[in-house]
Enzyme design. Sequence first.
Site, PDB file in Angstrom:
ATOM      1  N   ARG A  51      86.480  12.799  54.713  1.00 13.69           N
ATOM      2  CA  ARG A  51      86.748  14.029  55.468  1.00 13.69           C
ATOM      3  C   ARG A  51      85.947  15.212  54.937  1.00 13.69           C
ATOM      4  O   ARG A  51      85.732  16.189  55.656  1.00 13.69           O
ATOM      5  CB  ARG A  51      88.237  14.355  55.424  1.00 13.69           C
ATOM      6  CG  ARG A  51      89.114  13.341  56.151  1.00 13.69           C
ATOM      7  CD  ARG A  51      90.534  13.847  56.311  1.00 13.69           C
ATOM      8  NE  ARG A  51      90.583  15.027  57.177  1.00 13.69           N
ATOM      9  CZ  ARG A  51      91.699  15.669  57.502  1.00 13.69           C
ATOM     10  NH1 ARG A  51      92.865  15.264  57.021  1.00 13.69           N
ATOM     11  NH2 ARG A  51      91.673  16.720  58.292  1.00 13.69           N
ATOM     12  N   LYS A 150      94.488  -2.967  47.465  1.00 14.92           N
ATOM     13  CA  LYS A 150      95.941  -2.984  47.341  1.00 14.92           C
ATOM     14  C   LYS A 150      96.449  -1.548  47.249  1.00 14.92           C
ATOM     15  O   LYS A 150      95.663  -0.656  46.898  1.00 14.92           O
ATOM     16  CB  LYS A 150      96.380  -3.813  46.132  1.00 14.92           C
ATOM     17  CG  LYS A 150      96.257  -3.142  44.769  1.00 14.92           C
ATOM     18  CD  LYS A 150      96.801  -4.059  43.711  1.00 14.92           C
ATOM     19  CE  LYS A 150      96.846  -3.362  42.365  1.00 14.92           C
ATOM     20  NZ  LYS A 150      97.983  -2.479  42.183  1.00 14.92           N
ATOM     21  N   HIS A 180      90.768  -6.982  41.922  1.00 15.56           N
ATOM     22  CA  HIS A 180      89.644  -6.996  40.980  1.00 15.56           C
ATOM     23  C   HIS A 180      89.849  -7.979  39.834  1.00 15.56           C
ATOM     24  O   HIS A 180      88.875  -8.398  39.208  1.00 15.56           O
ATOM     25  CB  HIS A 180      89.385  -5.590  40.444  1.00 15.56           C
ATOM     26  CG  HIS A 180      90.438  -5.074  39.513  1.00 15.56           C
ATOM     27  ND1 HIS A 180      91.575  -4.436  39.945  1.00 15.56           N
ATOM     28  CD2 HIS A 180      90.515  -5.093  38.161  1.00 15.56           C
ATOM     29  CE1 HIS A 180      92.301  -4.084  38.909  1.00 15.56           C
ATOM     30  NE2 HIS A 180      91.698  -4.472  37.817  1.00 15.56           N
ATOM     31  N   HIS A 242      98.395  -9.055  40.806  1.00 14.65           N
ATOM     32  CA  HIS A 242      97.525  -9.476  39.702  1.00 14.65           C
ATOM     33  C   HIS A 242      98.070 -10.701  38.966  1.00 14.65           C
ATOM     34  O   HIS A 242      97.388 -11.716  38.828  1.00 14.65           O
ATOM     35  CB  HIS A 242      97.345  -8.334  38.695  1.00 14.65           C
ATOM     36  CG  HIS A 242      96.635  -7.141  39.242  1.00 14.65           C
ATOM     37  ND1 HIS A 242      95.670  -7.223  40.222  1.00 14.65           N
ATOM     38  CD2 HIS A 242      96.735  -5.820  38.947  1.00 14.65           C
ATOM     39  CE1 HIS A 242      95.218  -6.007  40.507  1.00 14.65           C
ATOM     40  NE2 HIS A 242      95.845  -5.143  39.746  1.00 14.65           N
TER      41      HIS A 242
END
Length: 489
Positions: A51, A150, A180, A242
């Site tokens: 933005r 996430k 990750h 995770h």
Amino acid sequence: MVSRVIPVEDFDLVIFGGTGDLARRKILPGLYRRFLAGQMPDSSRIIGAARSEMDDAGFRDMVAEAIAEFGGDEGGDAACLKRFLDRVHYVPVDARGEDGWAELAKLMTRKGCEVRAFYFSVAPGLFGDLAERLRLHKIADRDSRIVVEKPFGHDLATARDLNATLAAHFAEDQIYRIDHYLGKETVQNLMAIRFGNVLFEPLWNAHYVDHIQITVAETVGVAGRGSYYDQSGAMRDMVQNHLMQLLCLIAMEPPSMFDADAVRDEKLKVIRALQPIASDQLVRGQYAAGDGQPSYRDDAENPDSRTESYIALKAHIANWRWAGVPFYLRTGKRLKARASEIAVVFKDLGHSIFPEDESRHRNILSIRLQPNEGIDLQVTIKEPGPGGMRLVDVPLDMTFADALGPEAEGVPDAYERLIMDVIRGNQTLFMRGDEVEAAWAWTDPIIEGWEARGDRPVAYEPGSSGPEDALMLLHRDRRRWRDIKTEVA
């Protein structure tokens, strides 16, 4: 050993939220390192979208600053940096309005570029708006890919809604849900060790494994993100994604091939085989004040918070391979060290020929994810010197930095690897929609249980290993947690 760099196809990558913290810290510096490594074609483009009112020059200045701050030593070559920045562009875009979309569509008309990827580095509430407008303005086509960060929902219901929203505009094979942890070199080496060596797979079952521990410990608290964290907690923030992914990779059956759906099919079977967690198999904690640091409740600005900053649990998988083998999972903030480890603890010998005081030794396979990635296998040998048969445990160590030397420094970090996999169209290390929903289906009853009981997390000292109750979780089973430390044992 020489690390091979395999270039990817020409691509355009649009980063929605391109001025945000994740883009500055991880995505943009990671892309620059891939550019320096020769993996990213010169003709590829990176387009920031957010933005903020900014032009190409202003965004390039921001990218250069991010690379200087978070890119390590790679940002020092002015000529290379300029070549990279020449491929960086920016378009101001309103995710929930129409501003900027025509300009982005015009920028994406480049001919000859087969791969278009869109990274949603924004709040999940904007995923649907972005997906809808990418289709509405014909910016994305059937070959395009979207990357979503996430949290993938707050519970099963919201995860299903999110999946349905994305599915309304993109097919499942176009959606890359990024975690990750799955991009870490050691996590992938876990699969290589299991399925690429005849040594381990015959032992990878309840006949030989006593238990498995998965630990993700952090030294930081939640200051600066306390209001967000207080709505999620360690269960939603870490365990549901995770730690669940690490558990799946440890426990899954060998896939028929190293293929995205074959791997994810086996991970899904593990999640669906997880047994419900009873209240006595679970410990929740909150860090107290200490060492000049505020408490969790102070950081969260909620004096009556019941959200956990630490959780430990004991899980069982109801299948033939793992029947009776406990999986102990723990994660927490403000602990004694920053460390992530998977430890496979093998059973004692059925019969030992050595004296009793010399026979209490175990083989342990330790996979360290951070901070010093590597793998070691604890084996028992004779202690050097005269004086009889004295046994000692020593690690057969493969710390990547030591074993691979300078080559280890060139190993891509998790985000670099995963973004390149997106460009290749390889979903192996990304979560599928049914996998996410299955994880929430297991997690939701656990959370609902402690909320119904009105449980409060117990306090623990900062800089410790967590609550004393968590120690008892293993002591009752005549086991103990491995020490949380950053160095190799």
